[in-house]
Design a protein around this motif. Structure first.
Motif, PDB file in Angstrom:
ATOM      1  N   LYS B  78       2.731   7.845   3.574  1.00 46.67           N
ATOM      2  CA  LYS B  78       2.890   6.893   4.674  1.00 46.67           C
ATOM      3  C   LYS B  78       2.450   7.455   6.029  1.00 46.67           C
ATOM      4  CE  LYS B  78       7.098   6.116   5.788  1.00 46.67           C
ATOM      5  NZ  LYS B  78       8.507   5.742   5.524  1.00 46.67           N
ATOM      6  N   SER B  79       2.839   8.716   6.291  1.00 51.85           N
ATOM      7  CA  SER B  79       2.599   9.275   7.625  1.00 51.85           C
ATOM      8  C   SER B  79       1.153   9.722   7.843  1.00 51.85           C
ATOM      9  CB  SER B  79       3.534  10.461   7.850  1.00 51.85           C
ATOM     10  OG  SER B  79       3.227  11.480   6.911  1.00 51.85           O
ATOM     11  N   ASN B  80       0.341   9.673   6.806  1.00 55.64           N
ATOM     12  CA  ASN B  80      -1.040  10.136   6.940  1.00 55.64           C
ATOM     13  C   ASN B  80      -1.883   9.058   7.618  1.00 55.64           C
ATOM     14  OD1 ASN B  80      -3.043  12.016   6.676  1.00 55.64           O
ATOM     15  ND2 ASN B  80      -3.555  11.479   4.545  1.00 55.64           N
ATOM     16  N   ASP B  81      -2.695   9.484   8.592  1.00 57.32           N
ATOM     17  CA  ASP B  81      -3.484   8.527   9.355  1.00 57.32           C
ATOM     18  C   ASP B  81      -4.832   8.308   8.676  1.00 57.32           C
ATOM     19  OD1 ASP B  81      -4.483   6.888  11.315  1.00 57.32           O
ATOM     20  OD2 ASP B  81      -5.029   8.552  12.651  1.00 57.32           O
ATOM     21  N   ILE B  82      -4.881   7.376   7.743  1.00 54.19           N
ATOM     22  CA  ILE B  82      -6.128   7.110   7.011  1.00 54.19           C
ATOM     23  C   ILE B  82      -6.366   5.609   6.926  1.00 54.19           C
ATOM     24  CG2 ILE B  82      -6.232   9.155   5.533  1.00 54.19           C
ATOM     25  CD1 ILE B  82      -4.771   7.371   3.397  1.00 54.19           C
ATOM     26  N   LYS B  83      -7.584   5.247   6.509  1.00 57.05           N
ATOM     27  CA  LYS B  83      -7.897   3.834   6.283  1.00 57.05           C
ATOM     28  C   LYS B  83      -7.147   3.340   5.053  1.00 57.05           C
ATOM     29  CE  LYS B  83     -12.538   2.934   7.987  1.00 57.05           C
ATOM     30  NZ  LYS B  83     -13.936   2.892   7.554  1.00 57.05           N
ATOM     31  N   ARG B  84      -6.617   2.144   5.156  1.00 58.67           N
ATOM     32  CA  ARG B  84      -5.894   1.581   4.012  1.00 58.67           C
ATOM     33  C   ARG B  84      -6.627   0.352   3.495  1.00 58.67           C
ATOM     34  NH1 ARG B  84      -1.381   5.205   2.935  1.00 58.67           N
ATOM     35  NH2 ARG B  84      -1.285   6.348   4.891  1.00 58.67           N
ATOM     36  N   ALA B  85      -6.474   0.096   2.222  1.00 54.84           N
ATOM     37  CA  ALA B  85      -7.106  -1.079   1.626  1.00 54.84           C
ATOM     38  C   ALA B  85      -6.317  -1.514   0.404  1.00 54.84           C
ATOM     39  CB  ALA B  85      -8.545  -0.749   1.219  1.00 54.84           C
TER      40      ALA B  85
END
Ligand code: SF4
Lengths: 259, 420
Positions: B78-85
């Motif tokens: 959850k805390s990781n700053d990545i693109k989600r899809a």
């Protein structure tokens, strides 16, 4: 080397043709004999050369004889090794058959015998090529709704992969075409036939042009290439291992390698 | 299916799924009977290999990388700053079918981040499999991830459509799990695993009575452990593995060297090398347990808590048990031949067959393709020529290492033939 007292049998390149030659060897009690496929046959100044016409009745009789003296595995080894098309493989197979027919034991696993070992090894490379083709065939959807693949296998493995593709792709029409040997398999939703195509002169098997292929075809190739890239883990990169698994000579028809 | 949107999602969701190393597509028994698409009998095929040499046989993706959990070792946390899809069910179905028809893959391996709840997520995974089977008449391979905490009913349904189910234990020790994924507990992993195991047993006993019982996860269950994330010993890993094999009848346990993905101080830092050699040694140990008749404690125990990275675990065992050698090629039983360093099972079978015809000597063995560089110190055969010196374990080890450096730098392959 062919010597004056030697006998050469030339046949049409089919397995039945080869077995017909074996029949002749026994029938005429030939001793120093070479069996050569027509396309490999070399003119020899010495010895007697004879063209043998394929005779299904004779080949059948030989096969029945072989059946009594070999295991199913042994017979499949013989057939696989035959499809290697290697120079003089016929002579090797003949020696194997003679050894089997002369023995009281089943000799298929006598790996310390040179001929048995050699046939096993050649059959193994053909088997490897069969598996490679089952893996590396890349179908492309043509405008006519046909899934088309072209291959150039090291050995003549089409007869070995036919059943696999028929079972798996039972609900789509497909062609697998061997560009090296210029023949292919065509499945029409019912049965698999052998076909010869006259491909257009400008047909480049590595290109997916809109002239032949469906519009969505390129999209799926792109998605597949993307997938292939994304699933890679750069920090584990190991090209040596990669190439060992996917030798470079196969790359030109692998869509994921075309980028 | 909109090409651009799907393309974007595929990049994200394939990238997020790649850390699961399982690639098997074998062991199932689903055949194409109704002239549908595909079959999953037999061995399973690697259709390609990644540049890191791993088998590509399945379309391996996440349904979504949105996740409500924050497991430290996971890119999807959850805390990781990545693109989600997130894929729609139909998109996954279309991709699978179209890849399959082109002979790119053996089937689908679908996992997911946990969005909303375990059941909500599991339901979506099951929906994909169900659609593939019932609407597309698809008989290819389907591997679904069992979401920790999913209900028994959903796991039961999953097993009806999937060939294989897996839950990743990820962290080999309880303490490690507590440290890195405090919201999770082992019970959540074990519950779906237990349910599937019991259903398989039930199915197998019913099948004996009624032939038409529907298939239930015919390729069984597997799991994965991350290696080298929390300083665990090889003994801890392999004993855990052994426990899961025995207790849940697992088909496979995968070992995945930790790939640093964050600056979290609880974990190895970014730039730390992936422990690939160690991973390889663990796979070899796994093989010894499953195919070579070794018990885990013979290889790893309180006196030997870690594997020797310099030599493979079978050689390591042999060097500690020299009194059991040399072994006579022409007389020894299968069990003992399998314990000779350098002899793979294939060579063992070849020897067993070939020696029925004649007594074997070195030349025979060599020609048959038996690798002797290590084995020769542990064998005698039809020859006067064999290792007579009374060498100690360490002496023998250095002798072998000296003589086989080139062979020894063999390319590491995590999942394929490890002894030959
Ligand atoms: S629950 Fe699964 S996907 Fe979510 S962070 Fe944990 S390991 Fe990653």
């Amino acid at each position: 080397m062919i010597l004056p007292q030697d006998y050469t049998l030339v046949y049409d390149g089919t397995f039945d043709g080869f077995l017909t030659c074996v029949f002749h060897v026994y029938d005429l009690k030939l001793k120093q004999v070479h069996i050569q496929r027509k396309s490999h046959a070399q003119e020899s100044l010495f010895g007697t050369s004879e063209e043998v016409l394929t005779d299904l009745e004779k080949s059948d009789r030989v096969w029945k004889g072989i059946k009594k003296k070999t295991t199913a595995k042994g017979r499949s080894k013989l057939y696989y090794a035959f499809l290697s098309e290697q120079k003089q493989v016929e002579n090797l197979l003949l020696r194997y058959i003679q050894y089997a027919l002369n023995s009281t034991m089943l000799i298929d696993a006598d790996f310390a015998n040179q001929d048995v070992l050699k046939v096993t090894q050649v059959a193994k490379s053909v088997g490897r090529e069969k598996h490679r083709m089952e893996a590396f065939v890349r179908f492309r959807l043509t405008k006519d709704g046909l899934y088309f693949a072209n291959i150039e296998p090291d050995f003549d493995v089409l007869p070995l992969i036919s059943a696999h593709f028929k079972r798996r792709y039972a609900d789509q029409k497909w062609v697998i075409y061997d560009l090296k040997r210029n023949y292919g398999l065509y499945y029409d939703l019912e049965k698999v036939d052998i076909i010869n195509l006259s491909l257009p002169d400008d047909f480049d098997a590595t290109k997916t042009t809109s002239e032949f292929f469906a519009t969505e075809e390129l999209e799926f190739q792109t998605l597949w290439q993307d997938y292939f890239e994304s699933t890679n883990i750069p920090s584990r990169k190991n090209m040596k291992l990669h190439i060992q698994h996917v030798p470079k000579r196969y790359w030109k028809y692998l869509s994921e390698k075309l980028r | 299916m909109s090409f651009e949107r799907t393309q974007e999602k595929l990049k994200i969701l394939a990238d997020a799924a790649k850390y699961d190393v399982s690639c098997a597509s074998s062991g199932s028994k689903r055949s194409n009977t109704s002239k549908g698409l595909g079959d999953a009998t037999g061995m399973g095929i690697c259709h390609s290999y990644t540049e890191d040499g791993r088998c590509v046989s399945l379309l391996k993706i996440l349904l979504t990388n949105y996740c409500i959990f924050d497991c430290a070792y996971c890119v999807t946390r959850k805390s990781n700053d990545i693109k989600r899809a997130a894929f729609q069910v139909q998109e996954v179905v279309d991709l699978t079918i179209n890849f399959y028809r082109r002979n790119y893959i053996e089937g689908l391996f679908l996992s997911s981040g946990i969005f909303k709840s375990a059941d909500y997520t599991m339901e979506r995974l099951v929906a994909v499999a169900k659609k593939l089977r019932l609407e597309e008449n698809f008989n290819g391979y389907i591997h679904l991830k069992s979401i920790p905490g999913a209900s028994d009913e959903l796991m039961k349904e999953a097993g009806l459509y999937a060939d294989r189910l897996s839950v990743n234990i990820e962290i080999p020790t309880k303490e490690g799990l507590k440290l890195l994924a405090p919201e999770k507990n082992r019970e959540d992993f074990i519950k779906p695993m237990k349910k599937v195991k019991n259903e398989i047993i039930l199915y197998n006993s019913e099948k004996k009575l009624i032939k038409s019982t529907p298939k239930f996860a015919p390729a069984g269950q597997s799991t994965q452990m991350i290696i080298g994330a929390i300083g665990e010993s090889d003994q801890q890993i392999m004993w855990t593995s052994n426990y899961f094999y025995k207790k849940f009848n697992l088909k496979r346990v995968y070992y995945s060297g930790y790939i640093p993905i964050s600056y979290d101080t609880r974990l190895p830092q970014i730039g730390t090398a992936v422990p690939m050699l160690r991973e390889n040694r663990l796979y070899q140990t796994d093989w010894l347990m499953r195919f070579y008749g070794f018990e885990v404690h013979e290889i790893l125990n309180n006196d030997h808590q870690n594997l020797d990275l310099e030599v493979d675990p079978k050689l390591g065992w042999a060097l500690r048990n020299l009194e059991q050698f040399p072994v006579d090629v022409n007389k020894a039983d299968k069990r003992m031949l399998a314990r000779v360093p350098g002899l793979g099972m294939k060579s063992v079978y070849k020897i067993l067959q070939a020696r029925r015809f004649r007594n074997l000597n070195w030349e025979h063995l060599q020609k048959m393709g038996v690798a002797l560089n290590r084995a020769k110190y542990f064998l005698i055969c039809q020859s006067r020529d064999f290792e007579r010196r009374d060498l100690t374990g360490p002496q023998l080890k250095s002798l072998i290492l000296q003589n086989s450096t080139s062979k020894y730098q063999k390319i590491l392959s995590p999942q394929l033939s490890l002894f030959e």
